[in-house]
Design an enzyme around this catalytic site. Structure first.
Site, PDB file in Angstrom:
ATOM      1  N   ASP A   1      -4.391   6.083  12.744  1.00 31.90           N
ATOM      2  CA  ASP A   1      -4.085   7.307  12.001  1.00 31.90           C
ATOM      3  C   ASP A   1      -5.324   8.171  11.853  1.00 31.90           C
ATOM      4  OD1 ASP A   1      -5.418   5.641  10.114  1.00 31.90           O
ATOM      5  OD2 ASP A   1      -3.525   5.044   9.210  1.00 31.90           O
TER       6      ASP A   1
ATOM      7  N   ASN B   1       0.698   0.729  -2.430  1.00 28.57           N
ATOM      8  CA  ASN B   1       2.108   1.115  -2.591  1.00 28.57           C
ATOM      9  C   ASN B   1       2.964   0.657  -1.413  1.00 28.57           C
ATOM     10  OD1 ASN B   1       1.347   2.867  -0.570  1.00 28.57           O
ATOM     11  ND2 ASN B   1       1.875   4.749  -1.670  1.00 28.57           N
TER      12      ASN B   1
ATOM     13  N   HIS C   1       2.228   1.123   1.869  1.00 27.92           N
ATOM     14  CA  HIS C   1       2.182   1.898   3.109  1.00 27.92           C
ATOM     15  C   HIS C   1       1.539   1.095   4.229  1.00 27.92           C
ATOM     16  CE1 HIS C   1      -1.840   3.673   1.625  1.00 27.92           C
ATOM     17  NE2 HIS C   1      -2.149   3.083   2.754  1.00 27.92           N
TER      18      HIS C   1
ATOM     19  N   GLU D   1       4.066   6.331   4.157  1.00 25.52           N
ATOM     20  CA  GLU D   1       4.235   6.166   2.716  1.00 25.52           C
ATOM     21  C   GLU D   1       5.667   5.713   2.388  1.00 25.52           C
ATOM     22  OE1 GLU D   1       1.692   6.120   0.948  1.00 25.52           O
ATOM     23  OE2 GLU D   1       0.498   7.958   0.920  1.00 25.52           O
TER      24      GLU D   1
END
Length: 259
Positions: free
Chosen positions: A66, A135, A137, A142
């Site tokens: 990414d 979280n 991801h 996400e």
């Protein structure tokens, strides 16, 4: 899925380096490289093995997972810059065989499509290193990301920006958008290796490994993959209901089943 629990983060890094070395010594290999704090110990161990044990990356190529949108490639926190300084520039991989997402591309959708096509043209990723966000991801997919998603632009949650503010100095400097390989793109790699350490990752690791398959925890998509290895320290494995079984299975692993 195999869950490997080690005593310390250093042992985690060594185990993941063993997996990467297995592929690299086996012949031309395409690596999937992640950034963030989780894989840094592995990169340092691979650099050490290159310098002291002759681990040769000259026939390898790599794709980055990414990149932040808007950061110049030479910005110290761009992922292309981080992966060069932590790994690529410290081993003998050909820099021209390392492909990065261009977060400054004029047409981000076209850049995302180019990237997926480049991975396919290379024959796919052989072994993909992954971290996991607090979280859930995976890459920068996400919560709410489609489980079959392709490389694309994503908007970061405020939690992710807060988590990454330690690298930038303040949260206002963390970009709001990224280019990331999609969950579907990641899932096409031959072998996924997810790395996590520390008590702060224990809840989300349990959700990804033992919880329901759900877009609410994007990392749970690893449950669908045909060849996934999750390498944890004791702290990150603390909430796994099947931790004892994972230890038992590792102790009794067949000798022919190395990775």
């Amino acid at each position: 899925m195999e869950v490997v629990i080690r005593s310390t983060p250093d042992e985690v890094a060594s185990t993941v380096a063993d997996i990467v070395e297995h592929y690299v010594r086996g012949g031309p290999t395409t690596l999937g490289l992640a950034t963030g704090s989780s894989p840094l110990g592995t990169y340092r161990e691979l650099v050490r093995r290159h310098r002291h044990d002759g681990l040769d990356f000259s026939s390898a190529r790599a794709f980055l997972l990414d990149e932040y949108v808007g950061l110049p490639k030479d910005h110290e926190q761009s992922y292309s810059s981080v992966i060069r300084s932590e790994f690529v520039d410290r081993v003998n991989i050909d820099p021209d065989r390392v492909d990065y997402l261009d977060g400054q591309a004029e047409d981000l959708a076209r850049e995302a499509a180019r990237y997926d096509a480049a991975i396919a043209a290379a024959g796919g990723v052989d072994v993909q290193l992954l971290g996991i966000g607090t979280n859930g991801h995976l890459g920068f997919n996400e919560p709410g990301s489609a489980l079959t998603s392709r490389t694309r632009v994503k908007t970061l949650t405020e939690q992710t920006r807060l988590d990454n503010a330690r690298f930038f100095g303040r949260v206002d400097d963390v970009p709001r958008h990224v280019l990331t390989q999609g969950l579907g793109t990641i899932g096409e790699a031959g072998h996924l290796v997810l790395v996590a350490a520390g008590e702060g990752k224990a809840d989300v690791v349990a959700a990804a490994v033992e919880g329901p398959l759900t877009a609410f925890c994007p990392a749970s998509v690893i449950q669908l993959h045909r060849h996934t290895t999750v390498v944890l320290d004791e702290a990150a494995a603390h909430h796994l209901a099947l931790a004892d079984y994972s230890r038992y299975a590792l102790r009794h692993k067949p000798t022919w089943q190395r990775f």
